[in-house]
Write a protein that holds these residues in place. Sequence first.
Motif, short mmCIF file in Angstrom:
data_model
loop_
_atom_site.label_atom_id
_atom_site.label_comp_id
_atom_site.label_asym_id
_atom_site.label_seq_id
_atom_site.Cartn_x
_atom_site.Cartn_y
_atom_site.Cartn_z
N LEU A 235 49.70 21.73 10.94
CA LEU A 235 49.55 20.74 12.01
C LEU A 235 49.93 19.34 11.53
O LEU A 235 50.57 18.58 12.26
CB LEU A 235 48.11 20.73 12.53
CG LEU A 235 47.73 21.78 13.58
CD1 LEU A 235 46.24 21.72 13.86
CD2 LEU A 235 48.53 21.58 14.86
N ALA B 8 52.60 21.28 17.68
CA ALA B 8 51.18 21.22 17.33
C ALA B 8 50.34 21.95 18.38
O ALA B 8 49.42 22.71 18.05
CB ALA B 8 50.73 19.76 17.21
N TYR C 82 46.75 12.91 13.89
CA TYR C 82 46.27 14.22 13.45
C TYR C 82 44.76 14.34 13.65
O TYR C 82 44.26 15.34 14.20
CB TYR C 82 46.65 14.41 11.99
CG TYR C 82 46.09 15.63 11.30
CD1 TYR C 82 46.45 16.91 11.70
CD2 TYR C 82 45.22 15.50 10.22
CE1 TYR C 82 45.96 18.04 11.06
CE2 TYR C 82 44.73 16.61 9.56
CZ TYR C 82 45.09 17.88 9.98
OH TYR C 82 44.60 18.99 9.33
N SER D 187 54.55 16.90 18.75
CA SER D 187 53.25 17.24 19.34
C SER D 187 53.31 18.58 20.08
O SER D 187 52.29 19.28 20.19
CB SER D 187 52.78 16.14 20.29
OG SER D 187 53.73 15.91 21.30
N CYS E 214 53.47 18.55 11.67
CA CYS E 214 53.94 18.34 13.04
C CYS E 214 53.80 16.88 13.44
O CYS E 214 54.70 16.29 14.05
CB CYS E 214 53.15 19.22 14.02
SG CYS E 214 53.43 20.98 13.82
#
Length: 247
Positions: free
Chosen positions: A218, A230, A185, A227, A221
Amino acid sequence: MKYFRLCYKIYHMNDKSEKQTKSGVTKKDYYPISLDITRKLCVVIGCGDVGERKVISLLSYGAAVRAVSKTISEKLKEIAGNDEMNGRFQYFERPFEASDLNGAFLVYCATSDNALNRMVFEKASAAGALVNIVDVPELCNFIVPSVLKRGRLSVAVSTSGAAPAFAKKFRRELESVISDKYEDYIEFLAAKRLLIKETVKDVKIRQKIFKALIDSNLLECFASGDSDTAENIFNQIMTKITSSGVI
């Protein structure tokens, strides 16, 4: 006049960095800071279990380390012989000498010799180095928090030396809350931050994009390994904010 009033206020604040608690224990307030020690010379004196951990930790952050101890473990000798060190780690298997402190940016001393500990502190601090005599807070001009790392995310927990065991316990409790998902992240946010700075010139619009990214889902995710979603969230936020121009 404002300047002089500010100076007067600061002068009369008394030294709040060190004060007595109700129990009579001296309380210090430490200034939290993150240091770049890349290639900076860090000296570790005494390489038992604690000193060995200090050496390995300093090397992991890119420091140049000089270790001095009557006994150097095979583990440290093996590290010193690793080509990947590129000369960043040298050790001296002998008693401490005053010249070992030459050029030191940061010094750890992990010995049970009280006289040596005090001498190291006095000489190193007088030379302007950061000094930590392990488990002797009065002979330290900095202390180290208990740190939880997830890639580039670091969460430091400190009790200003009052209860180190609790700081470690609390850090362990945070490990279950701040999982490995934060590493990807943070890397995603770092990459997108560079892209935004390169493509969006208006600082206020940048700030709005950054806030929208942080407030989005996010993180969830990355928790699920999605991804693609995201990327879609990022693109939607970019398009919406940059096209509307709303700040």
